[in-house]
Scaffold this motif. Structure first.
Motif, PDB file in Angstrom:
ATOM      1  N   ARG A  51       4.370  45.736  -6.290  1.00  0.00           N
ATOM      2  CA  ARG A  51       5.779  46.547  -6.487  1.00  0.00           C
ATOM      3  C   ARG A  51       5.983  46.886  -7.998  1.00  0.00           C
ATOM      4  NH1 ARG A  51      10.908  44.588  -3.586  1.00  0.00           N
ATOM      5  NH2 ARG A  51       9.384  43.386  -2.617  1.00  0.00           N
ATOM      6  N   ARG A  86       6.119  53.566  -0.177  1.00  0.00           N
ATOM      7  CA  ARG A  86       7.193  54.896   0.214  1.00  0.00           C
ATOM      8  C   ARG A  86       7.945  55.222  -0.789  1.00  0.00           C
ATOM      9  NH1 ARG A  86      12.430  51.912   3.024  1.00  0.00           N
ATOM     10  NH2 ARG A  86      12.548  50.440   1.624  1.00  0.00           N
ATOM     11  N   TYR A  88      11.318  55.420  -2.429  1.00  0.00           N
ATOM     12  CA  TYR A  88      12.783  54.687  -2.285  1.00  0.00           C
ATOM     13  C   TYR A  88      13.488  55.258  -3.228  1.00  0.00           C
ATOM     14  CZ  TYR A  88      16.377  51.374  -1.505  1.00  0.00           C
ATOM     15  OH  TYR A  88      17.494  50.847  -1.501  1.00  0.00           O
ATOM     16  N   LYS A  89      14.446  56.057  -3.321  1.00  0.00           N
ATOM     17  CA  LYS A  89      15.598  56.610  -4.509  1.00  0.00           C
ATOM     18  C   LYS A  89      14.835  57.532  -5.384  1.00  0.00           C
ATOM     19  CE  LYS A  89      18.868  53.037  -3.503  1.00  0.00           C
ATOM     20  NZ  LYS A  89      19.844  51.927  -3.724  1.00  0.00           N
ATOM     21  N   GLY A  90      13.807  58.182  -4.755  1.00  0.00           N
ATOM     22  CA  GLY A  90      13.235  58.866  -5.802  1.00  0.00           C
ATOM     23  C   GLY A  90      11.776  58.432  -6.299  1.00  0.00           C
ATOM     24  N   HIS A  91      11.661  57.085  -6.201  1.00  0.00           N
ATOM     25  CA  HIS A  91      10.650  56.783  -6.808  1.00  0.00           C
ATOM     26  C   HIS A  91       9.702  56.215  -5.603  1.00  0.00           C
ATOM     27  CE1 HIS A  91      11.071  56.142 -10.993  1.00  0.00           C
ATOM     28  NE2 HIS A  91      12.182  56.120 -11.004  1.00  0.00           N
ATOM     29  N   THR A  93       7.095  53.603  -4.548  1.00  0.00           N
ATOM     30  CA  THR A  93       6.809  52.136  -4.651  1.00  0.00           C
ATOM     31  C   THR A  93       6.041  51.595  -3.431  1.00  0.00           C
ATOM     32  OG1 THR A  93       7.871  49.915  -4.939  1.00  0.00           O
ATOM     33  CG2 THR A  93       9.168  51.437  -3.675  1.00  0.00           C
ATOM     34  N   PRO A 147       1.624  54.492  14.255  1.00  0.00           N
ATOM     35  CA  PRO A 147       2.043  55.440  13.561  1.00  0.00           C
ATOM     36  C   PRO A 147       3.281  54.776  12.697  1.00  0.00           C
ATOM     37  CG  PRO A 147       2.727  56.225  15.695  1.00  0.00           C
ATOM     38  CD  PRO A 147       1.885  54.828  15.843  1.00  0.00           C
ATOM     39  N   PRO A 148       3.275  55.376  11.402  1.00  0.00           N
ATOM     40  CA  PRO A 148       4.201  54.535  10.419  1.00  0.00           C
ATOM     41  C   PRO A 148       5.486  54.110  10.892  1.00  0.00           C
ATOM     42  CG  PRO A 148       3.103  56.585   9.583  1.00  0.00           C
ATOM     43  CD  PRO A 148       3.043  56.460  10.969  1.00  0.00           C
ATOM     44  N   TYR A 149       6.058  52.920  10.394  1.00  0.00           N
ATOM     45  CA  TYR A 149       7.181  52.581  11.074  1.00  0.00           C
ATOM     46  C   TYR A 149       7.539  52.013  12.296  1.00  0.00           C
ATOM     47  CZ  TYR A 149       9.194  54.522   6.627  1.00  0.00           C
ATOM     48  OH  TYR A 149       9.354  54.408   5.131  1.00  0.00           O
ATOM     49  N   MET A 150       6.242  52.040  13.105  1.00  0.00           N
ATOM     50  CA  MET A 150       6.540  51.367  14.176  1.00  0.00           C
ATOM     51  C   MET A 150       6.592  50.001  14.707  1.00  0.00           C
ATOM     52  SD  MET A 150       3.801  52.368  17.409  1.00  0.00           S
ATOM     53  CE  MET A 150       4.546  52.125  19.364  1.00  0.00           C
TER      54      MET A 150
ATOM     55  N   PRO B 115       7.232  56.769  17.460  1.00  0.00           N
ATOM     56  CA  PRO B 115       8.570  56.709  17.256  1.00  0.00           C
ATOM     57  C   PRO B 115       9.269  57.540  16.220  1.00  0.00           C
ATOM     58  CG  PRO B 115       6.943  55.126  15.683  1.00  0.00           C
ATOM     59  CD  PRO B 115       6.249  56.080  16.907  1.00  0.00           C
ATOM     60  N   GLN B 117      12.188  58.331  13.322  1.00  0.00           N
ATOM     61  CA  GLN B 117      12.741  57.685  12.133  1.00  0.00           C
ATOM     62  C   GLN B 117      14.028  58.403  11.652  1.00  0.00           C
ATOM     63  OE1 GLN B 117      10.421  55.351  12.309  1.00  0.00           O
ATOM     64  NE2 GLN B 117      12.168  54.229  11.419  1.00  0.00           N
ATOM     65  N   PRO B 124      17.862  61.510  -2.710  1.00  0.00           N
ATOM     66  CA  PRO B 124      18.947  60.426  -3.253  1.00  0.00           C
ATOM     67  C   PRO B 124      19.537  60.792  -4.655  1.00  0.00           C
ATOM     68  CG  PRO B 124      16.341  59.832  -2.783  1.00  0.00           C
ATOM     69  CD  PRO B 124      16.511  61.257  -2.584  1.00  0.00           C
ATOM     70  N   ASP B 126      20.748  58.629  -6.944  1.00  0.00           N
ATOM     71  CA  ASP B 126      20.563  57.637  -8.171  1.00  0.00           C
ATOM     72  C   ASP B 126      19.336  57.043  -8.219  1.00  0.00           C
ATOM     73  OD1 ASP B 126      21.094  56.128 -10.213  1.00  0.00           O
ATOM     74  OD2 ASP B 126      22.611  54.937  -9.445  1.00  0.00           O
ATOM     75  N   PRO B 127      18.474  57.635  -8.930  1.00  0.00           N
ATOM     76  CA  PRO B 127      17.080  57.287  -9.042  1.00  0.00           C
ATOM     77  C   PRO B 127      17.063  55.841  -9.652  1.00  0.00           C
ATOM     78  CG  PRO B 127      17.008  59.099 -10.224  1.00  0.00           C
ATOM     79  CD  PRO B 127      18.584  58.773  -9.809  1.00  0.00           C
ATOM     80  N   LEU B 129      18.552  53.264  -9.595  1.00  0.00           N
ATOM     81  CA  LEU B 129      18.841  51.815  -8.749  1.00  0.00           C
ATOM     82  C   LEU B 129      17.668  51.605  -7.749  1.00  0.00           C
ATOM     83  CD1 LEU B 129      22.430  52.078  -7.786  1.00  0.00           C
ATOM     84  CD2 LEU B 129      21.439  50.047  -8.958  1.00  0.00           C
ATOM     85  N   ALA B 148       6.777  60.240  12.021  1.00  0.00           N
ATOM     86  CA  ALA B 148       5.789  60.316  11.070  1.00  0.00           C
ATOM     87  C   ALA B 148       4.545  60.713  11.784  1.00  0.00           C
ATOM     88  CB  ALA B 148       5.958  58.815  10.408  1.00  0.00           C
ATOM     89  N   TYR B 149       4.189  60.733  12.756  1.00  0.00           N
ATOM     90  CA  TYR B 149       3.025  61.018  13.423  1.00  0.00           C
ATOM     91  C   TYR B 149       2.477  62.230  13.554  1.00  0.00           C
ATOM     92  CZ  TYR B 149      -0.971  60.447  16.162  1.00  0.00           C
ATOM     93  OH  TYR B 149      -2.573  60.421  16.620  1.00  0.00           O
TER      94      TYR B 149
END
Ligand SMILES: [Zn+2]
Ligand SMILES: [Zn+2]
Ligand SMILES: [Zn+2]
Ligand SMILES: [Zn+2]
Lengths: 195, 587
Positions: A51, A86, A88-91, A93, A147-150, B115, B117, B124, B126-127, B129, B148-149
């Protein structure tokens, strides 16, 4: 390590891990092994994708484990463990990849899950998508693409592309996930298996 | 032909009824059954055998009946319902009202079943945070469901959500394209309102086909209301019968309902019966007439669909499996319009709510004792009771016997050579804490069109108890153990008749010799499936002494001695050795 030390195929650590010299471990400071884990040749573990390496203001504190692995895990030749990433808030990570005890990963499989429980068998040529969650006592058959997130609940037998639960691990099948015996079959001075 | 890895399947006694019963309860029949057993050999190829042969790990064991139980004969009881995606437990009361699918936000892709999502469409705000937890100030809506698949998303069917949670209830109110839709509940509420303001009878004929297309749930609800109304009216018309409070679900009400309809039956044999009682009430009963009463007219005009097909490409059409998974989720009231034949175009597909899964306990079919019971909590993988056959009967593993310098190297294709004797090692591992005596029996040739010869070199042997490893280590110096260790024929390097091959702490390996049959078909006849697999039917009998069960201990108090009793378990198994090659294949 002394240069004159006899070189076996594996480096055996104090906690009983057997790491092949030909395994590729990147960012070892971010990888934790619980002990008695076997890492075969050509396995790649991407501890560098932690991270803090992604965030610009990383404080460099000790708590940036990228991959944590429990006891008695077995990583077969050519498999790859990679922390999931992934936006996350534009970044972009990376998040840590956590794995329990007695996890088997078959040859040439790629694991990018967020969490893998204990007593999990991942077959050959399997792809575990980013951020997937795999619960205890799960068997993922060869060639499956998760798959992702499964999320895969406990006692599932999983196959297919995309993966679906195709069966349930029977009550009598729990012991087969134990990897203690398999651990003994690998290393520099292995006793031959009983004929 | 691909080689085959050896396997052992075990037959559950439920496949022949007499031996399923507790032995103590049917002493006379057991003797008869035993005599039958002697004459009868088990054919693992028989079509029925498919349903009684299981790998050891699938079998349970009843400690009261002292018998093997299989997935086919155990009685299952649901302990917990849960969603396999969000892992939330669903109370069984919810199940009755909401159906058997997750009503939170868990959906499968209608295109690939991957699945879905919940994803925010907005970038987003506020980048800076970069908090570890993503709950506090997440991105804002609108939200979509995305796969996502295969990268399908609900945008393709014109559906967006205001909130990231409770997608199920949001989706119930949305048609494909984004128009809102009345849920069954809202429909009901609206009707109730109409009933309270005006009278039910006066309002409904004025708006015929008000909402023209109903989903299955609403239609059923309307029909049920209509018929219970009809039933109560007809009952009040005939005061002799007070059935009004029984409701439509009572079987006698249903019989009466059916009786009304038999009046007009075209079946002449029923006419006489129906006429006498039915004619009197004829005219008090009628059929549903409009949407509010549950009438749905079939949409026979398909010109809209046809023009849609003309304008679409192959990828716009749904596949059979996609339509099937849509149909399966019909009852969840999320598919609109719900009636048959709708989802022919991918634009009509709906996300599939995830089917719930269960944790189940299992009972012995004979004595009703629980033989497997999981912890009810979803997160727990523990079992309160788990009597698996593997802790009572020996596991059998099979592998080729290879003596260096004696056995020829294995054929590279892994197939058995026809007519060439081959030796296999069967290793029996005893899970019990008592030594067991094992007796094996096989027919001399395998059943079926191609009979391979089978010889078990040592059909009777004893296996030591599954003692503690440390006990064994301390004991290993004793002459007794070393004598027993030496009895195997492994030391000689040649398998001998009447001698086991090798012995270990709680295991024994023996040699079985097979002469694979020549697989030859005449006149271009095809081989049946797996007819070239060498499979040995083997009868396994295990005898041991165990502590007597509770009741019998109580019967002999004060003796101070442990009461021991003889136990015996016998069952058929099928040992898959390998696939037989053809002469041509082997050159
Ligand atoms: Zn059974
Ligand atoms: Zn759910
Ligand atoms: Zn998809
Ligand atoms: Zn029983």
């Amino acid at each position: 390590m002394s240069r004159r030390a006899p070189k076996g195929e594996y480096i055996e650590t104090d906690t009983g891990n057997k790491v092949a010299r030909k395994a590729i471990l990147v960012g070892t400071q971010n990888i934790t092994l619980g002990g008695k884990t076997v890492i075969q040749p050509e396995v790649m573990i991407r501890g560098d994708l932690s991270r803090s390496s992604a965030s610009s203001g990383g404080s460099g504190s000790g708590n940036n484990t990228a991959i944590s692995i429990g006891r008695y895990c077995f990583f077969s030749r050519g498999c790859c463990l990679r922390p999931p990433g992934r936006f996350y808030k534009g970044h972009f990570t990376h998040l840590p990849l956590r794995m329990g005890d007695h996890v088997f990963v078959g040859q040439n499989s790629v694991v990018q899950a967020a969490t893998i429980g204990s007593h999990v068998h991942i077959g050959e040529g399997v792809v575990i998508g980013e951020m997937a969650t795999i619960k205890d006592y799960t068997r993922i058959l060869d060639g499956t693409v998760v798959p992702p997130y499964m999320t895969i609940p406990s006692f599932s037998i999983v196959a297919g592309r995309p993966a679906r639960v195709i069966g349930e691990v029977p009550e009598g099948g729990h012991e087969a996930f134990e990897l203690r015996e398999l651990y003994k079959t690998v290393g520099n001075n292995v006793q031959p298996a009983p004929a | 032909m691909a080689p085959l890895s050896p396997y052992t399947y075990i037959q559950c006694p439920c496949s022949d009824a007499p031996s399923q019963a507790r032995p103590s309860e049917t002493p006379t029949r057991d003797i008869a059954a035993d005599q039958d057993d002697d004459d009868r050999t088990f054919d693992p190829r028989a079509p029925r055998s498919n349903y009684s042969l299981y790998p050891l790990e699938y079998l349970l064991y009843c400690e009261d009946c002292h018998q093997i139980r299989c997935p086919r004969c155990v009685a299952e009881e649901i302990v917990t319902y849960y969603c396999p995606s969000c892992l939330f437990e669903v109370p069984s009361s919810n199940l009755k009202s909401e159906g058997n699918r997750c009503t939170r936000s868990c959906f499968q892709c209608p295109v690939c079943i991957g699945p879905l999502q919940v994803t925010s469409l907005e970038t987003p705000p506020d980048p800076n945070l970069l908090a570890a937890d993503n709950t506090s100030s997440g991105p804002s809506g609108p939200y979509i469901l995305a796969c996502a698949y295969c990268h399908w998303s609900s945008i393709e069917i014109g559906i967006k959500f205001d909130k990231p949670n409770g997608i199920y209830s949001q989706l119930q109110k949305l048609r494909n394209g984004g128009q809102t839709r009345l849920t069954a509940k809202e429909r009901k509420d609206r009707r109730k309102e109409a009933m309270s303001t005006g009278s039910f009878a006066s309002t409904h004929p004025s708006n015929p086909g008000s909402d023209d297309v109903l989903d299955v749930e609403s239609q059923f609800e309307n029909l049920r209301t209509f018929y219970s109304h009809q039933l109560s009216e007809s009952t009040s018309a005939a005061p002799g019968l007070s059935m009004s409070d029984l409701g439509i679900s009572s079987p006698s009400s249903l019989a009466r309902l059916m009786n009304y309809y038999n009046v007009g039956s075209l079946d002449p044999s029923k006419k006489g019966l129906g006429n006498s009682r039915g004619r009197a009430r004829l005219g008090t009963f009628r059929e549903a007439l409009d949407t509010e009463e549950g009438l749905q007219l079939a949409q026979l005009d398909e010109s809209a669909s046809i023009s849609a097909f003309k304008a679409s490409t192959l990828s716009d059409l749904t596949t059979t499996s996609q339509r099937l998974s849509q149909a399966e989720s019909h009852l969840s009231n999320l598919v609109s319009p719900a009636l048959h034949g709708s989802s022919r175009l991918t634009s009509t597909l709906r996300p599939i709510p995830v089917l719930l899964r269960t944790k189940r306990s299992k009972r012995c079919p004979v004595c009703r004792h629980i033989i497997s019971k999981p912890e009810p909590k979803v997160a727990s993988t523990r079992f309160r009771i788990r009597l698996v056959a593997g802790s009572y009967i020996p596991a059998v593993s099979i592998r080729p016997l290879r003596v260096p310098g004696v056995t020829p190297p294995p054929p590279p294709d892994g197939l058995l050579r026809p007519l060439v004797p081959a030796q296999y090692l069967l290793t029996f591992t005893n899970p019990l804490f008592e030594p067991v005596k094992v007796t094996l029996a096989t027919p001399s040739t395998t059943p079926g069109r191609f009979a391979s010869k089978v010889t078990v070199l040592c059909p009777q042997f004893e296996i030591d108890a599954n003692t503690d490893v440390w006990d064994e280590a301390l004991k290993s110096g004793s002459s007794e153990t070393s004598r027993r260790r030496d009895e195997g024929s492994k030391a000689g390097g040649v398998a001998e008749v009447g001698k086991i091959w090798e012995r270990g702490r709680n295991w024994v390996s023996i040699v079985v010799e097979v002469v694979p049959a020549l697989i030859k078909t005449e006149g271009g006849e095809e081989l049946k499936e797996d007819e070239d697999v060498l499979e040995i039917p083997m009868f396994i009998r295990i005898e041991w002494e165990a502590d007597a069960t509770g009741a019998e201990v109580g019967a002999a108090p004060g003796t101070g001695k442990e009461v021991r009793e003889k136990r015996e378990l016998a069952y058929w198994s099928a040992l898959g050795i390998g696939r037989i090659g053809s002469l041509g294949q082997l050159g």
